[in-house]
Write a protein that holds these residues in place. Structure first.
Motif, PDB file in Angstrom:
ATOM      1  N   THR A   1     -46.016  18.464   2.115  1.00 15.58           N
ATOM      2  CA  THR A   1     -46.113  17.693   0.782  1.00 15.58           C
ATOM      3  C   THR A   1     -44.853  17.400   0.281  1.00 15.58           C
ATOM      4  O   THR A   1     -44.518  16.734  -0.693  1.00 15.58           O
ATOM      5  CB  THR A   1     -47.193  18.168  -0.080  1.00 15.58           C
ATOM      6  OG1 THR A   1     -46.610  19.626  -0.417  1.00 15.58           O
ATOM      7  CG2 THR A   1     -48.464  18.236   0.400  1.00 15.58           C
ATOM      8  N   GLU A   2     -43.821  18.442   0.628  1.00 23.20           N
ATOM      9  CA  GLU A   2     -42.548  18.362  -0.054  1.00 23.20           C
ATOM     10  C   GLU A   2     -41.603  17.573   0.353  1.00 23.20           C
ATOM     11  O   GLU A   2     -40.626  17.448  -0.055  1.00 23.20           O
ATOM     12  CB  GLU A   2     -41.886  19.726  -0.179  1.00 23.20           C
ATOM     13  CG  GLU A   2     -41.957  20.917   0.998  1.00 23.20           C
ATOM     14  CD  GLU A   2     -43.559  21.409   1.443  1.00 23.20           C
ATOM     15  OE1 GLU A   2     -44.331  20.526   2.088  1.00 23.20           O
ATOM     16  OE2 GLU A   2     -43.726  22.516   1.222  1.00 23.20           O
ATOM     17  N   LEU A   3     -42.265  16.454   1.248  1.00 26.27           N
ATOM     18  CA  LEU A   3     -41.348  15.226   1.942  1.00 26.27           C
ATOM     19  C   LEU A   3     -41.624  14.165   1.226  1.00 26.27           C
ATOM     20  O   LEU A   3     -42.479  13.702   0.752  1.00 26.27           O
ATOM     21  CB  LEU A   3     -41.179  15.279   3.339  1.00 26.27           C
ATOM     22  CG  LEU A   3     -41.287  16.594   3.963  1.00 26.27           C
ATOM     23  CD1 LEU A   3     -41.323  16.143   5.587  1.00 26.27           C
ATOM     24  CD2 LEU A   3     -39.968  17.228   4.083  1.00 26.27           C
ATOM     25  N   TYR A   4     -40.468  13.201   1.492  1.00 21.05           N
ATOM     26  CA  TYR A   4     -40.601  11.586   1.254  1.00 21.05           C
ATOM     27  C   TYR A   4     -41.243  11.178   2.548  1.00 21.05           C
ATOM     28  O   TYR A   4     -40.486  11.658   3.591  1.00 21.05           O
ATOM     29  CB  TYR A   4     -39.740  11.066   0.565  1.00 21.05           C
ATOM     30  CG  TYR A   4     -39.356  11.654  -0.579  1.00 21.05           C
ATOM     31  CD1 TYR A   4     -40.113  11.418  -1.680  1.00 21.05           C
ATOM     32  CD2 TYR A   4     -38.100  12.235  -0.762  1.00 21.05           C
ATOM     33  CE1 TYR A   4     -39.386  12.208  -2.946  1.00 21.05           C
ATOM     34  CE2 TYR A   4     -37.582  12.887  -1.785  1.00 21.05           C
ATOM     35  CZ  TYR A   4     -38.543  12.867  -3.099  1.00 21.05           C
ATOM     36  OH  TYR A   4     -38.135  13.530  -4.170  1.00 21.05           O
ATOM     37  N   TYR A   5     -41.989   9.961   2.712  1.00 19.78           N
ATOM     38  CA  TYR A   5     -42.346   9.331   3.896  1.00 19.78           C
ATOM     39  C   TYR A   5     -42.239   8.021   4.031  1.00 19.78           C
ATOM     40  O   TYR A   5     -42.569   7.329   2.948  1.00 19.78           O
ATOM     41  CB  TYR A   5     -43.939   9.734   4.164  1.00 19.78           C
ATOM     42  CG  TYR A   5     -44.331  11.130   4.394  1.00 19.78           C
ATOM     43  CD1 TYR A   5     -44.037  11.551   5.707  1.00 19.78           C
ATOM     44  CD2 TYR A   5     -44.467  12.028   3.328  1.00 19.78           C
ATOM     45  CE1 TYR A   5     -44.439  12.951   5.999  1.00 19.78           C
ATOM     46  CE2 TYR A   5     -44.699  13.434   3.884  1.00 19.78           C
ATOM     47  CZ  TYR A   5     -44.882  14.092   5.001  1.00 19.78           C
ATOM     48  OH  TYR A   5     -45.135  15.193   5.427  1.00 19.78           O
TER      49      TYR A   5
ATOM     50  N   MET B   1     -41.619  -0.039   6.258  1.00 27.75           N
ATOM     51  CA  MET B   1     -42.054  -1.055   5.466  1.00 27.75           C
ATOM     52  C   MET B   1     -43.116  -0.454   4.379  1.00 27.75           C
ATOM     53  O   MET B   1     -43.780  -1.363   3.869  1.00 27.75           O
ATOM     54  CB  MET B   1     -42.707  -1.987   6.374  1.00 27.75           C
ATOM     55  CG  MET B   1     -41.668  -2.975   7.155  1.00 27.75           C
ATOM     56  SD  MET B   1     -42.368  -4.205   8.144  1.00 27.75           S
ATOM     57  CE  MET B   1     -42.901  -3.390   9.544  1.00 27.75           C
ATOM     58  N   ASP B   2     -43.340   0.917   4.587  1.00 27.63           N
ATOM     59  CA  ASP B   2     -44.180   1.522   3.770  1.00 27.63           C
ATOM     60  C   ASP B   2     -43.624   2.839   3.093  1.00 27.63           C
ATOM     61  O   ASP B   2     -43.775   3.938   3.919  1.00 27.63           O
ATOM     62  CB  ASP B   2     -45.543   1.798   4.580  1.00 27.63           C
ATOM     63  CG  ASP B   2     -46.601   2.545   3.768  1.00 27.63           C
ATOM     64  OD1 ASP B   2     -46.706   2.432   2.115  1.00 27.63           O
ATOM     65  OD2 ASP B   2     -47.685   2.661   4.288  1.00 27.63           O
ATOM     66  N   ILE B   3     -43.196   2.630   2.015  1.00 27.33           N
ATOM     67  CA  ILE B   3     -42.255   3.938   1.498  1.00 27.33           C
ATOM     68  C   ILE B   3     -43.104   4.594   0.431  1.00 27.33           C
ATOM     69  O   ILE B   3     -43.354   4.034  -0.618  1.00 27.33           O
ATOM     70  CB  ILE B   3     -40.756   3.378   1.015  1.00 27.33           C
ATOM     71  CG1 ILE B   3     -40.065   2.937   2.264  1.00 27.33           C
ATOM     72  CG2 ILE B   3     -40.120   4.887   0.565  1.00 27.33           C
ATOM     73  CD1 ILE B   3     -38.732   2.414   1.953  1.00 27.33           C
ATOM     74  N   MET B   4     -43.323   5.955   0.461  1.00 27.70           N
ATOM     75  CA  MET B   4     -43.884   6.551  -0.902  1.00 27.70           C
ATOM     76  C   MET B   4     -42.431   7.790  -1.199  1.00 27.70           C
ATOM     77  O   MET B   4     -42.259   8.409  -0.298  1.00 27.70           O
ATOM     78  CB  MET B   4     -45.001   7.439  -0.152  1.00 27.70           C
ATOM     79  CG  MET B   4     -45.487   7.939  -1.612  1.00 27.70           C
ATOM     80  SD  MET B   4     -47.159   8.860  -1.249  1.00 27.70           S
ATOM     81  CE  MET B   4     -48.331   7.649  -1.552  1.00 27.70           C
ATOM     82  N   GLY B   5     -41.921   7.049  -2.084  1.00 33.53           N
ATOM     83  CA  GLY B   5     -40.785   8.043  -2.587  1.00 33.53           C
ATOM     84  C   GLY B   5     -40.852   8.351  -3.961  1.00 33.53           C
ATOM     85  O   GLY B   5     -41.810   8.148  -4.798  1.00 33.53           O
TER      86      GLY B   5
END
Ligand SMILES: O=P(O)(O)OC[C@H]1O[C@H](O[C@H]2O[C@H](CO)[C@@H](O)[C@H](O)[C@H]2O)[C@H](O)[C@@H](O)[C@@H]1O
Length: 398
Positions: free
Chosen positions: A179-183, A189-193
């Motif tokens: 959970t500690e990362l960005y994906y 084309m699909d960024i959760m930041g």
């Protein structure tokens, strides 16, 4: 093009990329071009279907050549009438050693990397398949080891860290499980930041959302409008390849993958031709080649490199000299990231080729041309590199 203006619309006004020959898009597809940059619902479905093409299509547009050269075996096999032996290791090793002069080992050059990282904010970007997990026959079983997971978890304790994968964001999150990362899924084309420090958060394709833990995040999906089209193509691909033994079509929401790793080589022209015939009806989709996989994605000006730029901006790490970005990847699509740029006092800098702004590290056990600066052989060396970064940071802090 500036990052800010780029964000206004990543949809290309010219649906065929300038370098369409490199991407293997047949020039006769130009006749299907639609004007304008946006899609209206159903518009793209009315294009009349063409008759299936001939196998010459996939020979002449270079698809088969690209398919054959993707993911080459480590060693050449010499066939004798009675037995098969591996080619002399010496030949291979000499070629690999001379290749490493151009792409030195990131492990052996670690001191040089640290020298540059000193007093800088380091950000780490990691591809998934072939980088964190070994390449295996079944994409659903490409698991990363627990020790790799723990190395990535440790890296994320000390540095902002993101996974940038061709897979869907959900799938890669399921495989990594941290959970500690960005994906960033679907080739970026699909960024959760992070909830942004910068203008990146103001883009219409960027919405506030919450992650699995209920934390507020920014969700950036520049190819949202392509979802119905990708869905339609996916169904056709599944239907039209179901008689090809070993073919496997994967859904990544904003793009789709057609695997031929488990297809007999004599059937590669058939799978290539089927994909080609389907894509003829979709001028707004393009094809890229990965490791024994054909990747179909929207023609938009967005890729893993843009995702890196976007995340650097969201993290407040653009427009600064004291940032060192590290990107590790093994595939052709990672080359876009190795070429990524960032903006500094309104000028553009290449992040990863410029030695003092960032390092691209190619994962490869065979010599291949790349825009990366350093190399490592395989995921086990990636892990060593990540652990070394953590040890350095712990030591620096102590
Ligand atoms: O950007 P990535 O995270 O590297 O994703 C690229 C593709 O990776 C996966 O396929 C590759 O790995 C599979 C498992 O090892 C292997 O079977 C396949 O041949 C490789 O191409 C993933 O399944 C694809 O959808 C991604 O596009």
């Amino acid at each position: 093009m500036e990052l800010k203006s780029n964000h206004s619309s990543p949809v290309l006004t010219d649906p065929i990329p300038v370098n369409n020959s490199r991407l293997g898009i047949h020039s006769n597809l130009l006749s299907y071009q639609q004007s304008g940059g946006s899609l209206s619902s159903g518009k793209y479905m009315t294009i009349p279907r063409k008759k299936p093409g001939k196998l010459e299509d996939v020979w002449s547009n270079g698809w088969l050549e690209a398919m054959r050269s993707s993911s080459p075996p480590r060693k050449r096999l010499i066939k004798d009438k009675d037995f098969t032996i591996e080619a002399a290791a010496d030949d291979f090793d000499i070629a690999y050693c001379s290749w490493m002069i151009k792409y030195p080992s990131a492990l052996k050059s670690f001191d040089q990397i640290l020298k540059n990282a000193k007093n800088k904010k380091v950000a780490v970007f990691l591809d998934y398949d072939g980088t964190l997990s070994p390449i295996v026959d079944d994409p659903d079983r490409a698991f990363m080891s627990d020790s790799m997971r723990s190395a990535v978890r440790d890296v994320a304790k000390y540095f902002p860290t993101a996974i940038i994968s061709g897979r869907s964001r959900d799938k890669v999150y399921e495989l990594v499980g941290l959970t500690e990362l960005y994906y960033a899924g679907s080739h970026g084309m699909d960024i959760m930041g992070p909830v942004s420090h910068a203008e990146s958060g103001d883009h219409p394709n960027c919405i506030r959302s919450t992650d699995q833990q209920g934390k507020e995040v920014n969700l950036f999906q520049p190819a949202r409008e392509f979802i119905p089209m990708i869905d339609e193509v996916l169904k056709t691909l599944v239907e039209n390849t179901k008689d090809i033994k070993g073919a496997n079509v994967e859904n990544h929401k904003f793009c789709t993958s057609v695997h031929y790793r488990n297809v007999e080589e004599k059937n590669w022209p058939t799978i290539a031709q089927r994909v080609h015939d389907i894509l003829k009806d979709y001028p707004r989709l393009r094809l890229t080649h990965g490791r024994k996989v054909l990747e179909i994605r929207p023609v938009i000006d967005w890729n893993k490199g843009k995702a890196v730029e976007f995340l650097l901006e969201s993290l407040g790490l653009s427009d600064r000299d004291d940032v060192l970005a590290i990107y590790i990847g093994d595939d052709k699509t990672d080359e876009d990231a190795f070429k990524a740029s960032k903006y500094n006092s309104n000028s553009r800098f290449t992040v990863f080729r410029e030695r003092n702004l960032g390092y691209g590290i190619l994962v490869s056990s065979v010599p291949k041309e790349s825009n990366a600066f350093f190399s490592v052989r395989d995921p086990s060396e990636v892990k060593k590199f990540l652990k070394a970064l953590v040890t350095w940071k712990k030591f620096e802090k102590a």
